[in-house]
Design a protein around this motif. Structure first.
Motif, PDB file in Angstrom:
ATOM      1  N   GLN A 198       0.829  -1.201   0.000  1.00  0.00           N
ATOM      2  CA  GLN A 198       0.000   0.000   0.000  1.00  0.00           C
ATOM      3  C   GLN A 198       0.862   1.249   0.000  1.00  0.00           C
ATOM      4  OE1 GLN A 198      -3.237   0.747  -0.081  1.00  0.00           O
ATOM      5  NE2 GLN A 198      -3.923  -1.369  -0.349  1.00  0.00           N
ATOM      6  N   VAL A 199       0.390   2.255  -0.708  1.00  0.00           N
ATOM      7  CA  VAL A 199       1.055   3.553  -0.742  1.00  0.00           C
ATOM      8  C   VAL A 199       0.026   4.599  -0.347  1.00  0.00           C
ATOM      9  CG1 VAL A 199       2.299   5.228  -2.141  1.00  0.00           C
ATOM     10  CG2 VAL A 199       2.570   2.778  -2.594  1.00  0.00           C
ATOM     11  N   HIS A 200       0.373   5.413   0.624  1.00  0.00           N
ATOM     12  CA  HIS A 200      -0.507   6.491   1.066  1.00  0.00           C
ATOM     13  C   HIS A 200       0.066   7.809   0.562  1.00  0.00           C
ATOM     14  CE1 HIS A 200      -3.538   8.514   3.363  1.00  0.00           C
ATOM     15  NE2 HIS A 200      -2.647   9.171   4.108  1.00  0.00           N
ATOM     16  N   LEU A 201      -0.794   8.626  -0.080  1.00  0.00           N
ATOM     17  CA  LEU A 201      -0.343   9.868  -0.702  1.00  0.00           C
ATOM     18  C   LEU A 201      -1.132  11.050  -0.143  1.00  0.00           C
ATOM     19  CD1 LEU A 201      -0.376   8.544  -4.383  1.00  0.00           C
ATOM     20  CD2 LEU A 201       1.597   8.679  -2.863  1.00  0.00           C
ATOM     21  N   VAL A 202      -0.420  12.116   0.161  1.00  0.00           N
ATOM     22  CA  VAL A 202      -1.062  13.318   0.670  1.00  0.00           C
ATOM     23  C   VAL A 202      -0.530  14.523  -0.093  1.00  0.00           C
ATOM     24  CG1 VAL A 202      -1.472  14.796   2.657  1.00  0.00           C
ATOM     25  CG2 VAL A 202      -1.326  12.317   2.967  1.00  0.00           C
ATOM     26  N   GLU A 203      -1.441  15.199  -0.801  1.00  0.00           N
ATOM     27  CA  GLU A 203      -1.063  16.385  -1.572  1.00  0.00           C
ATOM     28  C   GLU A 203      -1.228  17.645  -0.731  1.00  0.00           C
ATOM     29  OE1 GLU A 203      -3.588  13.908  -4.629  1.00  0.00           O
ATOM     30  OE2 GLU A 203      -3.719  14.489  -2.512  1.00  0.00           O
ATOM     31  N   SER A 204      -0.484  18.675  -1.107  1.00  0.00           N
ATOM     32  CA  SER A 204      -0.629  19.989  -0.499  1.00  0.00           C
ATOM     33  C   SER A 204      -0.110  21.028  -1.482  1.00  0.00           C
ATOM     34  CB  SER A 204       0.133  20.068   0.827  1.00  0.00           C
ATOM     35  OG  SER A 204       1.509  19.847   0.619  1.00  0.00           O
ATOM     36  N   GLY A 205      -0.449  22.288  -1.236  1.00  0.00           N
ATOM     37  CA  GLY A 205       0.109  23.366  -2.024  1.00  0.00           C
ATOM     38  C   GLY A 205      -0.835  24.018  -3.009  1.00  0.00           C
ATOM     39  N   GLY A 206      -2.055  23.533  -3.103  1.00  0.00           N
ATOM     40  CA  GLY A 206      -2.990  24.164  -4.028  1.00  0.00           C
ATOM     41  C   GLY A 206      -3.439  25.518  -3.528  1.00  0.00           C
ATOM     42  N   GLY A 207      -4.187  26.230  -4.360  1.00  0.00           N
ATOM     43  CA  GLY A 207      -4.687  27.532  -3.956  1.00  0.00           C
ATOM     44  C   GLY A 207      -5.181  28.330  -5.127  1.00  0.00           C
ATOM     45  N   LEU A 208      -5.390  29.623  -4.879  1.00  0.00           N
ATOM     46  CA  LEU A 208      -5.872  30.552  -5.890  1.00  0.00           C
ATOM     47  C   LEU A 208      -4.723  31.443  -6.332  1.00  0.00           C
ATOM     48  CD1 LEU A 208      -8.156  32.037  -7.450  1.00  0.00           C
ATOM     49  CD2 LEU A 208      -8.512  33.392  -5.363  1.00  0.00           C
ATOM     50  N   TYR A 266      -4.348  15.726  -8.615  1.00  0.00           N
ATOM     51  CA  TYR A 266      -4.187  14.487  -7.870  1.00  0.00           C
ATOM     52  C   TYR A 266      -2.785  13.928  -8.052  1.00  0.00           C
ATOM     53  CZ  TYR A 266      -9.299  14.409  -7.720  1.00  0.00           C
ATOM     54  OH  TYR A 266     -10.621  14.711  -7.517  1.00  0.00           O
ATOM     55  N   CYS A 267      -2.238  13.456  -6.972  1.00  0.00           N
ATOM     56  CA  CYS A 267      -0.997  12.704  -6.999  1.00  0.00           C
ATOM     57  C   CYS A 267      -1.351  11.224  -7.096  1.00  0.00           C
ATOM     58  CB  CYS A 267      -0.227  12.989  -5.711  1.00  0.00           C
ATOM     59  SG  CYS A 267       1.305  12.090  -5.532  1.00  0.00           S
ATOM     60  N   ALA A 268      -0.565  10.479  -7.850  1.00  0.00           N
ATOM     61  CA  ALA A 268      -0.839   9.059  -8.023  1.00  0.00           C
ATOM     62  C   ALA A 268       0.469   8.272  -8.043  1.00  0.00           C
ATOM     63  CB  ALA A 268      -1.604   8.818  -9.323  1.00  0.00           C
ATOM     64  N   ALA A 269       0.369   6.997  -7.727  1.00  0.00           N
ATOM     65  CA  ALA A 269       1.557   6.151  -7.721  1.00  0.00           C
ATOM     66  C   ALA A 269       1.245   4.791  -8.338  1.00  0.00           C
ATOM     67  CB  ALA A 269       2.073   5.961  -6.294  1.00  0.00           C
ATOM     68  N   ARG A 270       2.270   4.209  -8.963  1.00  0.00           N
ATOM     69  CA  ARG A 270       2.127   2.879  -9.547  1.00  0.00           C
ATOM     70  C   ARG A 270       3.438   2.123  -9.386  1.00  0.00           C
ATOM     71  NH1 ARG A 270       4.150   2.083 -14.856  1.00  0.00           N
ATOM     72  NH2 ARG A 270       2.616   0.422 -15.104  1.00  0.00           N
ATOM     73  N   ASP A 271       3.336   0.828  -9.259  1.00  0.00           N
ATOM     74  CA  ASP A 271       4.527  -0.009  -9.236  1.00  0.00           C
ATOM     75  C   ASP A 271       5.129  -0.042 -10.623  1.00  0.00           C
ATOM     76  OD1 ASP A 271       2.644  -2.078  -7.080  1.00  0.00           O
ATOM     77  OD2 ASP A 271       4.401  -0.908  -6.491  1.00  0.00           O
ATOM     78  N   GLY A 272       6.435  -0.263 -10.686  1.00  0.00           N
ATOM     79  CA  GLY A 272       7.108  -0.348 -11.968  1.00  0.00           C
ATOM     80  C   GLY A 272       8.015   0.840 -12.200  1.00  0.00           C
ATOM     81  N   SER A 273       8.435   0.999 -13.461  1.00  0.00           N
ATOM     82  CA  SER A 273       9.416   2.030 -13.784  1.00  0.00           C
ATOM     83  C   SER A 273       8.995   2.936 -14.938  1.00  0.00           C
ATOM     84  CB  SER A 273      10.758   1.380 -14.134  1.00  0.00           C
ATOM     85  OG  SER A 273      10.611   0.533 -15.255  1.00  0.00           O
ATOM     86  N   ILE A 274       7.860   2.670 -15.544  1.00  0.00           N
ATOM     87  CA  ILE A 274       7.442   3.451 -16.708  1.00  0.00           C
ATOM     88  C   ILE A 274       6.484   4.554 -16.281  1.00  0.00           C
ATOM     89  CG2 ILE A 274       6.254   3.381 -18.919  1.00  0.00           C
ATOM     90  CD1 ILE A 274       7.182   0.481 -19.184  1.00  0.00           C
ATOM     91  N   PRO A 275       6.812   5.807 -16.592  1.00  0.00           N
ATOM     92  CA  PRO A 275       5.917   6.918 -16.236  1.00  0.00           C
ATOM     93  C   PRO A 275       4.713   6.966 -17.161  1.00  0.00           C
ATOM     94  CG  PRO A 275       7.850   7.733 -17.372  1.00  0.00           C
ATOM     95  CD  PRO A 275       8.066   6.268 -17.178  1.00  0.00           C
ATOM     96  N   ASN A 276       3.761   6.100 -16.900  1.00  0.00           N
ATOM     97  CA  ASN A 276       2.591   5.930 -17.754  1.00  0.00           C
ATOM     98  C   ASN A 276       1.674   7.145 -17.711  1.00  0.00           C
ATOM     99  OD1 ASN A 276      -0.023   4.740 -18.745  1.00  0.00           O
ATOM    100  ND2 ASN A 276       1.258   2.927 -18.842  1.00  0.00           N
ATOM    101  N   TYR A 298      -2.685   3.839  -6.806  1.00  0.00           N
ATOM    102  CA  TYR A 298      -2.783   4.618  -5.558  1.00  0.00           C
ATOM    103  C   TYR A 298      -2.993   6.091  -5.889  1.00  0.00           C
ATOM    104  CZ  TYR A 298      -0.494   0.311  -4.175  1.00  0.00           C
ATOM    105  OH  TYR A 298      -0.176  -1.017  -4.005  1.00  0.00           O
ATOM    106  N   TRP A 299      -3.913   6.722  -5.135  1.00  0.00           N
ATOM    107  CA  TRP A 299      -4.278   8.105  -5.404  1.00  0.00           C
ATOM    108  C   TRP A 299      -4.385   8.885  -4.113  1.00  0.00           C
ATOM    109  CZ3 TRP A 299      -4.949  10.064 -10.324  1.00  0.00           C
ATOM    110  CH2 TRP A 299      -4.953   9.125 -11.353  1.00  0.00           C
ATOM    111  N   GLY A 300      -4.016  10.166  -4.198  1.00  0.00           N
ATOM    112  CA  GLY A 300      -4.242  11.072  -3.090  1.00  0.00           C
ATOM    113  C   GLY A 300      -5.646  11.634  -3.147  1.00  0.00           C
ATOM    114  N   GLN A 301      -5.938  12.496  -2.192  1.00  0.00           N
ATOM    115  CA  GLN A 301      -7.296  13.042  -2.081  1.00  0.00           C
ATOM    116  C   GLN A 301      -7.515  14.229  -3.007  1.00  0.00           C
ATOM    117  OE1 GLN A 301      -4.856  13.786  -0.053  1.00  0.00           O
ATOM    118  NE2 GLN A 301      -4.966  16.012   0.182  1.00  0.00           N
ATOM    119  N   GLY A 302      -6.440  14.798  -3.541  1.00  0.00           N
ATOM    120  CA  GLY A 302      -6.545  15.926  -4.463  1.00  0.00           C
ATOM    121  C   GLY A 302      -6.410  17.268  -3.767  1.00  0.00           C
TER     122      GLY A 302
END
Length: 124
Positions: free
Chosen positions: A1-11, A95-105, A113-117
């Motif tokens: 499992q990978v847990h992702l937390v985004e930050s930094g958004g705004g107007l 959204y931040c996302a993660a995947r196993d492997g090495s190819i930036p699909n 795996y996805w963050g909350q946005g």
């Protein structure tokens, strides 16, 4: 499992800059691909950028090339998206996302795996 937390958004005004962060836990960045996607109201989620943890291979959507930069800090297990020269059409939930492997699909279905946005709003 990978847990992702985004930050930094705004107007921000058009032409401005923002930096998004995505902190990952449960896996080291060297073993996964990290991606950024965005979704505007009424539109499908779309690829923005991705970076491979194993070899640093990077891909960008044509719409952000030359304006956005994806990078990673392995020591902090964090990926960043530096966004410059922002345009109103960059508005959306990022959204931040993660995947196993090495190819930036580019496909959303490749990422398990996805963050909350985080909301980014660019005013004209």
């Amino acid at each position: 499992q990978v847990h992702l937390v985004e930050s930094g958004g705004g107007l921000v005004q058009a032409g401005g800059s923002l930096r998004l962060s995505c902190a990952a836990s449960g896996r080291t960045l060297r073993t996964i691909v990290m991606g950024w996607f965005r979704q505007a109201p009424g539109k499908e989620r779309e690829f923005v950028a991705a970076i491979s943890g194993s070899d640093g291979n990077i891909r960008y959507a044509d719409s952000v090339k030359g304006r956005f930069t994806i990078s990673r800090d392995n020591a902090k297990n964090t990926v960043y998206l530096q966004m410059n020269s922002l345009k109103p059409e960059d508005t959306g939930v990022y959204y931040c996302a993660a995947r196993d492997g090495s190819i930036p699909n580019r496909s959303t279905t490749a990422y398990a795996y996805w963050g909350q946005g985080t909301q980014v709003t660019v005013s004209s």
